[in-house]
Design an enzyme around this catalytic site. Structure first.
Site, PDB file in Angstrom:
ATOM      1  N   ASP A 232      49.946  28.728  38.922  1.00 51.34           N
ATOM      2  CA  ASP A 232      50.343  29.899  38.143  1.00 51.34           C
ATOM      3  C   ASP A 232      50.450  31.065  39.116  1.00 51.34           C
ATOM      4  OD1 ASP A 232      50.416  32.249  36.660  1.00 51.34           O
ATOM      5  OD2 ASP A 232      48.992  31.560  35.156  1.00 51.34           O
TER       6      ASP A 232
ATOM      7  N   TYR B 159      57.413  40.304  34.721  1.00 53.49           N
ATOM      8  CA  TYR B 159      57.193  41.679  34.290  1.00 53.49           C
ATOM      9  C   TYR B 159      56.104  42.389  35.083  1.00 53.49           C
ATOM     10  CZ  TYR B 159      54.201  38.782  31.239  1.00 53.49           C
ATOM     11  OH  TYR B 159      53.352  37.821  30.743  1.00 53.49           O
ATOM     12  N   LYS B 160      55.444  41.700  36.008  1.00 56.31           N
ATOM     13  CA  LYS B 160      54.413  42.347  36.814  1.00 56.31           C
ATOM     14  C   LYS B 160      55.050  42.881  38.094  1.00 56.31           C
ATOM     15  CE  LYS B 160      50.939  39.143  34.945  1.00 56.31           C
ATOM     16  NZ  LYS B 160      50.372  40.030  33.921  1.00 56.31           N
TER      17      LYS B 160
ATOM     18  N   ARG C 163      40.797  47.411  37.515  1.00 55.06           N
ATOM     19  CA  ARG C 163      41.813  46.912  38.443  1.00 55.06           C
ATOM     20  C   ARG C 163      42.707  48.075  38.875  1.00 55.06           C
ATOM     21  NH1 ARG C 163      44.658  41.593  36.011  1.00 55.06           N
ATOM     22  NH2 ARG C 163      45.515  43.200  34.648  1.00 55.06           N
TER      23      ARG C 163
END
Length: 476
Positions: free
Chosen positions: A263, A288-289, A436
């Protein structure tokens, strides 16, 4: 200076902020983080890219590891497809420039260099979780049919699935306890659908420290369990940002006679991969990241060429061989490429922004993006070490083991993240104690990183975060 990012690396490599001047005599100016940030920004060959992304004024956006921002190029490619829909209607499938019909393969070609693959091995389509279902299901079916990896140079990867010489043994899937939960949901579902008890056959590698997975523990699990047929790991852990050694894991999987799947959601677009060179069997990721293609944008997958021609576990008409797709035959003939794992008609509006986004990433260059990303996180970690004693860094410091974001650990991480957002610093919280922070290379300056640390320091010194309530869950 040959390496524009050397001062950031030196700041973390035992020299501290005062010795980050690349080897000259440390001075008051060199010890000043603002001076260092300005020097890094002035020398940054990618600094001009920030103007081509849209981040609201007054916002320090440090959450690109969850959702990347819009770019001029991504919006332009989306607008073009909207115009084609309006002007061409159904003829857009064949007459648009380029035709919609080939969107999955065309964007797969563009993505392939970022993951070290040949064009036919990558396709966009479906969503990341749908791709995980169909690929894990496909290779479980291969194992149940008696087929295992066929890899030259690996004794166990001889193409035959028979653990302990007993072909009727059900295959197990090896994962780890720090995975993104959706991966486990999908794998358990695929095991159940084949009559395999996931409580027995989903084998989970534990973490020694709650942050990272030691590759030796993956290897030990393979030694301990002869029935592992698929090793499924992330390329980077979503919470701590630990970057995995895909080549090492793949080699261990093949030595044990197992397929190796990954992944890559939390690294694709920020870290260059070499799936072909590593011998990876299959992989999935979202766009989308770090690929900045917009919320809910189309998924992507990789299948090594040696596996082309297999029948996907979830077959659909868009995975049919293209030459005869519109003959509407009732017999499914999979494409002889990764395109076979497409299922339904591609959502054009979910795919179109990826085209423009990839133009920018190709222009910047994935290797240069990686160099800057490491420098930004070097600088961030050095600042935290120097100024925030209450914060622990949960991300590996070694470049080879670090992805694109940094996990800052604090007992009040949730309240700290909320206080930061109210001050225009967009981060996210991951339970139990992680903020994060993602200084993404295309649009983040070193001065931005310094400002984020300034805000954290001010919040902690004033206790401003203590006025925030904790939540019972939800999106962060």
């Amino acid at each position: 200076m040959d390496d524009p990012y050397a001062p950031a690396r030196n700041a973390l490599a035992g020299k501290g902020l005062g010795g980050a001047d690349g080897g000259t005599a440390a001075s008051d100016a060199a010890a000043d983080p603002a001076v260092l940030a300005a020097r890094l920004d002035d020398a940054d060959p990618l600094s001009g890219f920030a103007d081509r992304y849209h981040v609201p004024d007054g916002v320090l956006y440090m959450d690109g590891n969850s959702l990347g921002p819009a770019s001029d190029a991504a919006l332009a490619s989306l607008d073009r497809v909207v115009d084609e829909w309006r002007d061409l209607l159904i003829a857009g499938w064949t007459d648009a420039d380029p035709p919609w019909f080939e969107v999955g393969e065309r964007l797969g070609d563009a993505l392939a260099p970022l993951v070290g693959a040949d064009p036919d091995e990558v396709v966009v389509g479906n969503s990341i979780t749908v791709n995980l279902h169909t690929l894990v299901g496909t290779f479980l079916d291969e194992l149940l049919a008696g087929n295992a990896p066929d890899r030259e140079g690996f004794e166990r990867a001889d193409g035959t699935w028979a653990p302990n010489g007993e072909p009727d043994i059900d295959p197990a899937v090896l994962v780890n306890e720090l995975d993104f939960p959706s991966d486990h949901y999908a794998i358990r579902a695929q095991l159940r659908q084949r009559g395999i008890d996931p409580d027995e056959k989903l084998r989970v590698v534990p973490s020694r420290d709650g942050r990272t997975i030691d590759p030796r523990d993956i290897e030990a699990a393979l030694d301990a369990h002869e029935d592992v047929g698929i090793v499924w790991m992330p390329t980077a852990l979503y919470r701590s940002g630990q970057l995995f050694d895909a080549a090492r894991i793949t080699e261990a999987a093949h030595e044990a006679g197992a397929y190796a799947g990954f992944d890559a959601a939390h690294s694709a677009g920020a870290v260059p991969h070499a799936f072909d060179e590593a011998g990876v069997d299959f992989a999935v990721w979202c766009t989308y990241k770090y690929l900045n293609a917009g919320p809910g944008s189309i998924g992507a997958l990789y299948v090594a060429e040696r596996h082309h021609g297999l029948t996907p576990a979830l077959a659909g008409w868009w995975g049919h061989e293209k030459a005869t797709q519109f003959e509407m035959n009732m017999t499914y003939t999979p494409a002889d490429s990764a395109g076979a794992w497409q299922i339904g008609t591609p959502p054009l509006f979910a795919a179109a922004p990826l085209e423009g986004s990839l133009e920018l990433l190709r222009e910047a260059g994935i290797d240069r993006l990686r160099e800057k990303s490491l420098a930004l996180t070097d600088f961030l970690i050095a600042l935290v070490d120097d100024r925030l004693p209450e914060i622990a860094v949960g991300t590996p410091r070694e470049h080879a083991a670090r992805g694109g974001h940094v996990a800052l650990e604090h007992p009040d991480a949730e309240r700290l993240s909320e206080a930061l957002k109210d001050r225009g610093v967009v981060v996210d919280f991951r339970p139990p104690n992680v903020v994060r922070v993602c200084p993404a290379a295309p649009y983040t300056a070193f001065a931005d990183v310094l400002e984020v640390v300034d805000e954290i320091e001010a919040i902690l010194e004033s206790g401003a975060h203590e006025s925030y309530a904790t939540s019972d869950g939800g999106v962060t």
